[in-house]
Design a protein around this motif. Sequence first.
Motif, short mmCIF file in Angstrom:
data_model
loop_
_atom_site.label_atom_id
_atom_site.label_comp_id
_atom_site.label_asym_id
_atom_site.label_seq_id
_atom_site.Cartn_x
_atom_site.Cartn_y
_atom_site.Cartn_z
N ARG A 69 0.83 -1.20 0.00
CA ARG A 69 0.00 0.00 0.00
C ARG A 69 0.86 1.25 0.00
O ARG A 69 1.90 1.29 0.65
CB ARG A 69 -0.94 0.00 1.20
N LEU A 70 0.39 2.25 -0.70
CA LEU A 70 1.00 3.56 -0.71
C LEU A 70 0.14 4.47 0.14
O LEU A 70 -1.03 4.71 -0.18
CB LEU A 70 1.09 4.10 -2.13
N SER A 71 0.70 4.98 1.23
CA SER A 71 -0.05 5.85 2.13
C SER A 71 0.29 7.31 1.84
O SER A 71 1.46 7.70 1.88
CB SER A 71 0.28 5.51 3.59
N ALA A 93 -2.80 7.33 -11.32
CA ALA A 93 -2.78 5.89 -11.10
C ALA A 93 -2.93 5.13 -12.41
O ALA A 93 -2.24 4.13 -12.65
CB ALA A 93 -3.89 5.51 -10.12
N ARG A 94 -3.83 5.61 -13.27
CA ARG A 94 -4.02 4.96 -14.58
C ARG A 94 -2.76 5.08 -15.44
O ARG A 94 -2.31 4.10 -16.06
CB ARG A 94 -5.21 5.58 -15.32
N PHE A 98 -0.72 2.00 -11.53
CA PHE A 98 -0.63 1.70 -10.10
C PHE A 98 -2.04 1.39 -9.60
O PHE A 98 -2.96 2.19 -9.79
CB PHE A 98 -0.05 2.88 -9.33
N PRO A 99 -2.25 0.23 -8.97
CA PRO A 99 -3.61 -0.16 -8.55
C PRO A 99 -4.19 0.77 -7.50
O PRO A 99 -3.57 1.00 -6.46
CB PRO A 99 -3.43 -1.59 -8.02
N ARG A 100 -5.39 1.30 -7.76
CA ARG A 100 -6.00 2.24 -6.82
C ARG A 100 -6.30 1.59 -5.48
O ARG A 100 -6.29 2.25 -4.45
CB ARG A 100 -7.27 2.86 -7.41
N GLU A 101 -6.58 0.27 -5.46
CA GLU A 101 -6.87 -0.41 -4.20
C GLU A 101 -5.65 -0.50 -3.29
O GLU A 101 -5.77 -0.84 -2.12
CB GLU A 101 -7.43 -1.80 -4.46
N ALA A 102 -4.47 -0.16 -3.83
CA ALA A 102 -3.25 -0.16 -3.02
C ALA A 102 -2.95 1.22 -2.44
O ALA A 102 -1.93 1.40 -1.79
CB ALA A 102 -2.06 -0.65 -3.85
N ARG A 128 -15.73 4.84 -2.09
CA ARG A 128 -16.45 4.43 -3.29
C ARG A 128 -15.49 4.19 -4.45
O ARG A 128 -15.72 3.30 -5.28
CB ARG A 128 -17.47 5.51 -3.68
N GLN A 129 -14.42 4.95 -4.47
CA GLN A 129 -13.43 4.81 -5.53
C GLN A 129 -12.43 3.68 -5.26
O GLN A 129 -11.55 3.41 -6.08
CB GLN A 129 -12.66 6.13 -5.72
N GLY A 130 -12.55 3.02 -4.11
CA GLY A 130 -11.70 1.87 -3.82
C GLY A 130 -10.47 2.16 -2.98
O GLY A 130 -9.62 1.28 -2.79
N PHE A 131 -10.35 3.39 -2.44
CA PHE A 131 -9.20 3.74 -1.62
C PHE A 131 -9.44 3.36 -0.15
O PHE A 131 -10.58 3.33 0.31
CB PHE A 131 -8.92 5.24 -1.69
#
Length: 240
Positions: A69-71, A93-94, A98-102, A128-131
């Motif tokens: 994860r990137l914090s 991210a796109r 880079f995966p947004r869930e990370a 909602r965006q997966g973060f």
Amino acid sequence: MAFQPIVDANTASVWGYEALIRGTAGEGAGAIMGRVQPEQRYKFDQACRVKAIDLAARLFPLSDGRTPRLSINFLPNAVYEPAACLRATLAAARKSQFPREAIMFEFTENESVRDTDHLRSIISEYRRQGFTTAIDDFGAGYAGLSLLADFQPDLIKLDMELIRDIDTNKARQAIIAGVMQIAGALDITVLAEGIESEAEFRVLRDAGVGLFQGYWFAKPGFETLPALSNAGSQALRPAA
């Protein structure tokens, strides 16, 4: 940006990295933020996010399906409209794949959040965006129980002043025990930051904390992913 590891004591692995603002001469976040004027806060916040994601995409292992994860820290009062403010983040991210869930967003303020409804809408949109969402510096300043009563993030980061010398302080131990009980009831993960000794780590580990961050494990690395210290690595190994 500098990156500091966040370790998972349950899996004995690096869970993620916090992106920390640094000046070109190595200045810390406080010195940099002190030069940001109020009217520049939004633009600065956006630029930091994009820079962190760009660097993380180059440094993090992305091929094994287990991206750390990137914090990223953000300023709630600098976000005017959550969905619009995420456009640059999502685009970065796109572009970097880079995966947004990370991505995890930490929110903290030295001043009180002026509009609680606004902050609630930010957290809702980010989820909602997966973060992943987190309250930073929990137990210090305005980041306390009243804030937690209004907002239940995915994670809270215990402030380093709350855990300093916790191995010899019964009052701090009792407070952490209470926080762990509350977090468990609300299904919130707890991370202890600012770990500087094995004794602090052991007491918090015994209290049920699973995620850790601090100089005892590794100091931030400027535009690099620092290796864990020998002591930190040893502490994460399962007992024989």
